[in-house]
Design a protein around this motif. Structure first.
Motif, PDB file in Angstrom:
ATOM      1  N   ALA A 176      -7.062  -8.104   4.032  1.00 35.61           N
ATOM      2  CA  ALA A 176      -7.569  -6.754   3.837  1.00 35.61           C
ATOM      3  C   ALA A 176      -6.246  -5.843   3.358  1.00 35.61           C
ATOM      4  CB  ALA A 176      -8.122  -7.021   5.585  1.00 35.61           C
ATOM      5  N   ARG A 177      -5.638  -6.418   4.952  1.00 36.78           N
ATOM      6  CA  ARG A 177      -3.896  -5.742   5.274  1.00 36.78           C
ATOM      7  C   ARG A 177      -3.502  -5.591   3.816  1.00 36.78           C
ATOM      8  NH1 ARG A 177      -0.453  -3.607   8.321  1.00 36.78           N
ATOM      9  NH2 ARG A 177      -1.760  -4.340  10.626  1.00 36.78           N
ATOM     10  N   GLU A 178      -3.400  -6.678   2.738  1.00 35.44           N
ATOM     11  CA  GLU A 178      -2.511  -6.829   1.192  1.00 35.44           C
ATOM     12  C   GLU A 178      -3.606  -6.222   0.294  1.00 35.44           C
ATOM     13  OE1 GLU A 178      -3.011 -11.009   0.286  1.00 35.44           O
ATOM     14  OE2 GLU A 178      -1.873 -11.294   1.851  1.00 35.44           O
ATOM     15  N   TRP A 179      -4.549  -6.212   0.464  1.00 35.86           N
ATOM     16  CA  TRP A 179      -5.613  -5.250  -0.466  1.00 35.86           C
ATOM     17  C   TRP A 179      -5.690  -3.376  -0.076  1.00 35.86           C
ATOM     18  CZ3 TRP A 179      -6.653  -6.373  -4.999  1.00 35.86           C
ATOM     19  CH2 TRP A 179      -6.828  -7.726  -5.415  1.00 35.86           C
ATOM     20  N   PHE A 180      -5.108  -3.696   0.833  1.00 36.85           N
ATOM     21  CA  PHE A 180      -5.170  -2.556   1.379  1.00 36.85           C
ATOM     22  C   PHE A 180      -3.765  -1.711   1.325  1.00 36.85           C
ATOM     23  CE2 PHE A 180      -8.465  -2.552   5.347  1.00 36.85           C
ATOM     24  CZ  PHE A 180      -9.654  -1.954   4.711  1.00 36.85           C
ATOM     25  N   LYS A 239      -1.905  -2.709  -1.259  1.00 34.75           N
ATOM     26  CA  LYS A 239      -2.140  -2.512  -3.396  1.00 34.75           C
ATOM     27  C   LYS A 239      -2.655  -1.038  -3.580  1.00 34.75           C
ATOM     28  CE  LYS A 239      -2.156  -7.590  -4.133  1.00 34.75           C
ATOM     29  NZ  LYS A 239      -3.069  -8.552  -4.871  1.00 34.75           N
ATOM     30  N   ALA A 240      -3.693  -0.674  -2.566  1.00 33.79           N
ATOM     31  CA  ALA A 240      -4.747   0.443  -2.534  1.00 33.79           C
ATOM     32  C   ALA A 240      -3.917   1.496  -2.806  1.00 33.79           C
ATOM     33  CB  ALA A 240      -5.751   0.412  -2.060  1.00 33.79           C
ATOM     34  N   ALA A 241      -3.225   1.601  -1.192  1.00 35.74           N
ATOM     35  CA  ALA A 241      -2.243   2.778  -0.946  1.00 35.74           C
ATOM     36  C   ALA A 241      -1.077   2.885  -1.294  1.00 35.74           C
ATOM     37  CB  ALA A 241      -2.083   2.529   0.940  1.00 35.74           C
ATOM     38  N   ASN A 242      -0.477   1.790  -2.269  1.00 33.84           N
ATOM     39  CA  ASN A 242       0.704   1.891  -3.378  1.00 33.84           C
ATOM     40  C   ASN A 242       0.043   2.343  -4.385  1.00 33.84           C
ATOM     41  OD1 ASN A 242       2.339   1.232  -1.287  1.00 33.84           O
ATOM     42  ND2 ASN A 242       2.225  -1.089  -2.361  1.00 33.84           N
ATOM     43  N   SER A 243      -1.476   2.462  -5.172  1.00 36.87           N
ATOM     44  CA  SER A 243      -1.723   2.866  -5.801  1.00 36.87           C
ATOM     45  C   SER A 243      -2.272   3.733  -5.668  1.00 36.87           C
ATOM     46  CB  SER A 243      -3.024   2.121  -6.404  1.00 36.87           C
ATOM     47  OG  SER A 243      -2.328   0.918  -7.281  1.00 36.87           O
ATOM     48  N   GLY A 244      -2.510   4.820  -4.244  1.00 37.50           N
ATOM     49  CA  GLY A 244      -3.126   6.427  -4.582  1.00 37.50           C
ATOM     50  C   GLY A 244      -3.654   6.851  -3.009  1.00 37.50           C
ATOM     51  N   SER A 245      -4.968   5.211  -2.974  1.00 35.61           N
ATOM     52  CA  SER A 245      -5.310   5.645  -1.778  1.00 35.61           C
ATOM     53  C   SER A 245      -5.481   6.171  -1.149  1.00 35.61           C
ATOM     54  CB  SER A 245      -6.254   4.494  -1.823  1.00 35.61           C
ATOM     55  OG  SER A 245      -7.264   4.357  -1.202  1.00 35.61           O
ATOM     56  N   GLU A 246      -6.110   7.562  -0.479  1.00 37.74           N
ATOM     57  CA  GLU A 246      -5.605   8.194   0.979  1.00 37.74           C
ATOM     58  C   GLU A 246      -6.705   7.111   1.823  1.00 37.74           C
ATOM     59  OE1 GLU A 246      -3.255  10.175   1.369  1.00 37.74           O
ATOM     60  OE2 GLU A 246      -2.422  10.197  -0.347  1.00 37.74           O
ATOM     61  N   ASN A 247      -7.338   6.248   1.745  1.00 36.23           N
ATOM     62  CA  ASN A 247      -8.753   6.143   2.632  1.00 36.23           C
ATOM     63  C   ASN A 247      -7.766   4.692   2.783  1.00 36.23           C
ATOM     64  OD1 ASN A 247     -10.368   7.950   2.841  1.00 36.23           O
ATOM     65  ND2 ASN A 247     -11.670   6.643   1.325  1.00 36.23           N
ATOM     66  N   ALA A 248      -7.353   4.245   1.768  1.00 42.61           N
ATOM     67  CA  ALA A 248      -6.355   2.887   1.776  1.00 42.61           C
ATOM     68  C   ALA A 248      -5.483   3.100   3.235  1.00 42.61           C
ATOM     69  CB  ALA A 248      -5.595   2.268   0.553  1.00 42.61           C
ATOM     70  N   LYS A 249      -4.747   4.175   2.588  1.00 46.60           N
ATOM     71  CA  LYS A 249      -3.122   4.332   4.032  1.00 46.60           C
ATOM     72  C   LYS A 249      -3.938   4.755   5.253  1.00 46.60           C
ATOM     73  CE  LYS A 249      -0.270   6.474   0.150  1.00 46.60           C
ATOM     74  NZ  LYS A 249      -0.752   8.398  -0.444  1.00 46.60           N
ATOM     75  N   GLU A 250      -5.222   5.214   5.757  1.00 44.43           N
ATOM     76  CA  GLU A 250      -5.857   5.778   6.693  1.00 44.43           C
ATOM     77  C   GLU A 250      -6.415   3.911   7.071  1.00 44.43           C
ATOM     78  OE1 GLU A 250      -7.646   7.303   9.939  1.00 44.43           O
ATOM     79  OE2 GLU A 250      -6.251   7.635   8.709  1.00 44.43           O
ATOM     80  N   LYS A 268      -5.269   2.522  10.665  1.00 42.90           N
ATOM     81  CA  LYS A 268      -6.314   2.072  12.056  1.00 42.90           C
ATOM     82  C   LYS A 268      -5.935   0.499  12.328  1.00 42.90           C
ATOM     83  CE  LYS A 268      -9.414   5.198  10.882  1.00 42.90           C
ATOM     84  NZ  LYS A 268     -11.353   4.740  10.383  1.00 42.90           N
ATOM     85  N   LEU A 269      -5.240  -0.571  11.211  1.00 47.75           N
ATOM     86  CA  LEU A 269      -5.053  -1.782  11.513  1.00 47.75           C
ATOM     87  C   LEU A 269      -3.474  -1.973  12.254  1.00 47.75           C
ATOM     88  CD1 LEU A 269      -5.409  -3.643   8.056  1.00 47.75           C
ATOM     89  CD2 LEU A 269      -7.379  -3.786  10.080  1.00 47.75           C
ATOM     90  N   ASP A 270      -2.639  -0.546  11.930  1.00 50.64           N
ATOM     91  CA  ASP A 270      -1.917  -0.845  12.748  1.00 50.64           C
ATOM     92  C   ASP A 270      -2.009  -1.093  14.586  1.00 50.64           C
ATOM     93  OD1 ASP A 270      -0.595  -1.771  10.974  1.00 50.64           O
ATOM     94  OD2 ASP A 270       0.572   0.061   9.940  1.00 50.64           O
ATOM     95  N   GLU A 271      -2.846   0.172  14.320  1.00 55.49           N
ATOM     96  CA  GLU A 271      -3.280   0.672  16.223  1.00 55.49           C
ATOM     97  C   GLU A 271      -4.158  -0.609  16.755  1.00 55.49           C
ATOM     98  OE1 GLU A 271      -4.924   4.774  14.771  1.00 55.49           O
ATOM     99  OE2 GLU A 271      -2.971   5.539  15.204  1.00 55.49           O
ATOM    100  N   GLY A 272      -4.072  -1.339  16.129  1.00 57.56           N
ATOM    101  CA  GLY A 272      -5.255  -2.420  16.599  1.00 57.56           C
ATOM    102  C   GLY A 272      -6.855  -2.420  16.472  1.00 57.56           C
ATOM    103  N   GLN A 273      -7.525  -1.401  15.304  1.00 60.75           N
ATOM    104  CA  GLN A 273      -8.689  -1.517  15.219  1.00 60.75           C
ATOM    105  C   GLN A 273      -8.808  -2.646  13.825  1.00 60.75           C
ATOM    106  OE1 GLN A 273      -9.975   3.155  14.685  1.00 60.75           O
ATOM    107  NE2 GLN A 273      -7.936   3.376  15.510  1.00 60.75           N
TER     108      GLN A 273
END
Length: 205
Positions: free
Chosen positions: A138-142, A144-155, A159-164
């Motif tokens: 999940a983190r790997e794909w998020f 990739k998406a964030a690096n491709s410009g997805s704001e939702n993926a950055k969010e 959330k994963l970093d915060e333990g959600q």
């Protein structure tokens, strides 16, 4: 051009009516132009027709018809259509909920380099929807998406970093994506209503 059968121009006329750019805003006329273009085989217009049905914009809301048009668009190669089909399957909107099919559509899109598709794949891995739950993937794909410009993926990464560990909200939109890109568009904002009117008029010619 639109009056002479140019399907891209038809989509642009529809967008002008929808946004009220160069012409009085009219959702019904926007829908009619999208439908005319879609009926002539334009995949982006098919997605826009589905979008109108999903929002009840210019036509009575009907999620079944929205799904049907999204599927036509997706099968014709439109990236936004593919994402919206995945969204429908993931939410059970207009079609029986099927996480496996949602994952398949998101993966198909992701493999073509689409950020929204990558984020959708990450969401499926994060929540175990249609695939075994795997937070590493999940983190790997998020990412990739964030690096491709997805704001939702950055969010979602935040959330994963915060333990959600299951960011159910935000990874997929509450409504299908906005209109898909179309081959001929206004490349940058025009300076005035008059400029949009001239653009609108040129599309009709």
């Amino acid at each position: 051009a639109a009056n002479n059968g140019n399907t891209v121009a038809m989509v642009n006329v529809g967008l002008c009516f929808e946004k009220g750019e160069g012409v009085t805003q009219d959702f019904t006329k926007a829908f009619e132009w999208y439908l005319k273009s879609a009926s002539s085989g334009n995949a982006n217009a098919m997605n826009n027709v589905g979008y109108c049905y999903s929002r009840g914009q210019g036509v009575k809301q009907d999620m079944t018809k929205a799904y049907e048009w999204f599927l036509k668009s997706a099968n014709s190669g439109c990236a936004a259509g593919m994402h919206n089909v995945g969204w429908c399957y993931s939410r059970g909107q207009g079609v029986t909920q099927d996480y496996t099919k949602a994952f398949d559509w998101f993966m198909k899109l992701a493999e073509n380099g689409n950020a929204a598709g990558m984020n959708g794949v990450g969401d499926c891995y994060c929540n175990g929807n249609g695939v075994l739950r795997d937070l590493k993937k999940a983190r790997e794909w998020f990412t990739k998406a964030a690096n491709s410009g997805s704001e939702n993926a950055k969010e979602n990464l935040r959330k994963l970093d915060e333990g959600q560990s299951k960011p159910d909200n935000g990874s997929l939109p509450d409504k299908p994506d906005e209109h898909s890109p179309h081959p001929s568009t206004i490349m940058e904002p025009l300076s005035s209503f008059a400029s949009y009117f001239l653009f609108f008029s040129s599309c009709l010619e």
